[in-house]
Design an enzyme around this catalytic site. Sequence first.
Site, PDB file in Angstrom:
ATOM      1  N   SER A 162      -2.903  -1.346  -3.055  1.00  0.00           N
ATOM      2  CA  SER A 162      -3.090  -0.432  -1.929  1.00  0.00           C
ATOM      3  C   SER A 162      -4.497  -0.584  -1.340  1.00  0.00           C
ATOM      4  O   SER A 162      -4.834  -1.651  -0.828  1.00  0.00           O
ATOM      5  CB  SER A 162      -2.805   1.006  -2.374  1.00  0.00           C
ATOM      6  N   HIS A 189       6.080   1.483  -2.193  1.00  0.00           N
ATOM      7  CA  HIS A 189       4.645   1.235  -2.339  1.00  0.00           C
ATOM      8  C   HIS A 189       4.283   0.915  -3.786  1.00  0.00           C
ATOM      9  O   HIS A 189       3.463   0.050  -4.062  1.00  0.00           O
ATOM     10  CB  HIS A 189       3.861   2.448  -1.854  1.00  0.00           C
ATOM     11  N   ASP A 196       8.128  -0.411   1.672  1.00  0.00           N
ATOM     12  CA  ASP A 196       6.926   0.399   1.466  1.00  0.00           C
ATOM     13  C   ASP A 196       6.968   1.638   2.363  1.00  0.00           C
ATOM     14  O   ASP A 196       7.139   1.537   3.573  1.00  0.00           O
ATOM     15  CB  ASP A 196       5.676  -0.427   1.789  1.00  0.00           C
TER      16      ASP A 196
END
Length: 805
Positions: A672, A779, A745
């Site tokens: 991330s 994610h 995601d």
Amino acid sequence: MKQIFFAWIGSCLMIPFLSAQEALSYQKPPKEILELVDVERAPSVSMDSKHEYVLFSYRPMYKNLEDLSQDELRLGGLRINPNHYVSSRITYVNKLALRKFGEENMIAIKGLPANARISYLTWSPNEKWIAFANTVADGLELWLLDVEKAEAKKLGGGYMNACLGNPISWFKNSESILVKMRPKNAGKLVLNEKALPKGPTVSFSEEGEKAQNRTYQDLLKNKQDEANFENLVKSELVQVSVVTDWSYHWMDSDLFDDVRFSPDGKYVLISTINRPFSYIVPYGRFPSKWSVYDQTGKFVHEVNDVPLREVLPKGFMSTSPGKRWMNWRADKAASLYFIKALDDGDASKEMEYRDELYSWEAPFQSEPVALMKTKQRFSGITWGTDEIAVASDYWWNTRNTKTYLFNPSKPGGTAKILFDRNYQDQYSDPGEMETKRTEFGTYVLNLEKGKVFLIGDGHTEKGQFPFIDQMDLMSGKKKRLYQSTYTDKKERILSILDAAKGQVLVRIESQNEYPNYFLRNWKGKKEPVQLTQFENPFKSIEGVHKELIKYKRKDGLELSGELYLPLSYEKGKKYPMIMWAYPQEYKDKSSASQVTTNASEFIFPYYGSPIYWVTRGYVVLNDAAFPIVGEGETEPNDSFIEQLVSNAEAAIDAVDKLGYIDRKRVAVGGHSYGAFMTANLLTHSDLFACGVARSGAYNRTLTPFGFQSEERSYWEAPQVYNTMSPFMNANKMDHPILLIHGQADNNPGTFTLQSERYFHALKGMGKPARLVLLPMESHGYAAIESILHVLWEQDQWFEKHLKAK
């Protein structure tokens, strides 16, 4: 077999490619890594407030691709399984067991569903029952567990609706449950995306209305989505008896969201979602109406009407101007409280006080009473008695938080500030105030003659030593009742079970001892009594060397990281190193330099961890400190790149100085925002031989109204956005980067498109890159097939770029 498609530029020693794309089946990492993944997860633990029974909930370590391949609709920020009316990403429990508190023998539960997929375990107010959902082919069934008898049974007919979360709410007499059920007259879902449209989708912007929102995902896109959202979320409320198993229609179908009983159980606060829906914000900002009913379902009073919140004042500390934080007071039988902004929700206005707290007593025929004001944005409250309550506020821009003591029985009185501090300053954290259970089953301040108990994490310059303090609320004087003295273990104080006896529930772990629950007595000198016996599932790395290292970057800022040596470490030999990190913004250097990592924490290699590679001959620097500091009027991101490189350089210098590594063979990685960090470090420095960037965002112009802790828009700080964007600097990238991203995601800002476009830019510039897209993954990655493949990809990458040199 599902396939992942890759693109690659340049030669590859480990995997020969004949073209830019090649179909590849899911792979598995080497045996040393595989045996650390294929382990049984310890159960989660829940217990009643009387400390009579402990519930153990078991679930698989990971999901599989079949779990992820279920039907899914993405609507209003939700991901819903349209067959089951529950989140498509939910993690199920597949086994339950009970044990009497303090005993070792497990109690098998009779009557549990076969092939159980259990969720939403909910204790009854009297703690004799646990209601839960079980998912079957056609939906969610309601089940009941009799704790004392250790027997489970299915309740009622029909299927529950959990699209918006837990569908189970207990009546206070513990004899029946109010359940969100799928209505019998539910509208038909339109699942055919090829249905002929009736017209274009049109959105509009009024002049002067600035809707500066984050880049949310899974939003409604058209009228078909609106209809599906409404049909899925709509439920009817049904009362189900746990004694006779009869069901009673309690309220007609609507878009029910929150269902909250008053502490005395005589009233129910219910919120419903209303139109118009939005295509630019998730359902939590759709219009809603809040009403109170009695326990029979009779309407009492409408208490809030919230409009659509597409347009809000600019700034992290801005909020909606109307009533918010509406909930029942924990210290009263049936009184609501709520907050209203005194600055109209606009953080740019200069105000002495920002928010005001109100109380509103049932049956809500009188006006709400203003109790106190906060100087900053309200952030929470713990009720105590008629005369004592504690509220808190915060202000992100200054990282300040205040804790207030006030008298609810004297509205408008002066609130006393108990704590006024920087919430990022962990060394000064006074701890959280302990609560106790009331006769209503709510939790209020645990008070003894005007004194409260504070449970703190205990971070200090010398290490972590959790503590229990008792503080006089009027004088502010504290007395330390207990402080952990472990230097080779990590202790976490969970709750005070009996203050008079000095009994507390704690969890203790060490590097090689799995976290277990213990009963400690702070008034005695005996060792704590162990309550659970969870074993270490990672036996193969028990001998790994782990230490906390401290070092300084060139401006004198103190940093730290967790250093692991290879299992095969030989003194004097130089090893390749993998560094893993995640940047954190601060407004002062003092807080940024604090160490909150405990070297005695249990070594748990989860799917995103680099720790696996100690089995493969690598030094690992995990959780390396990467503070980005901006003091005063300067924002942290004004010097993001310079500080990023300085942090990395200091970390490599520190480990190199210890004689463990070949500094020409160092990799950097992150997930991330850590992936964003990785791409920037590979672009703007020559410190690393390669990098791994998972689920990142690389073009900040695609998040133009702020990202992470950046409050300014692109048009206010274009140089910052452009400089920080690896995409804008793709021509400067000269180091190999492995990009991994879930194709589904759902995190705001980290669209899969971010990795795809960044890779295209690198490919266009002839730069060394590899892109791996994981089907159906979000994610964070969930399926065991995906996780094993990611570990294989990373291992191949490290072997090629760090060991083949």
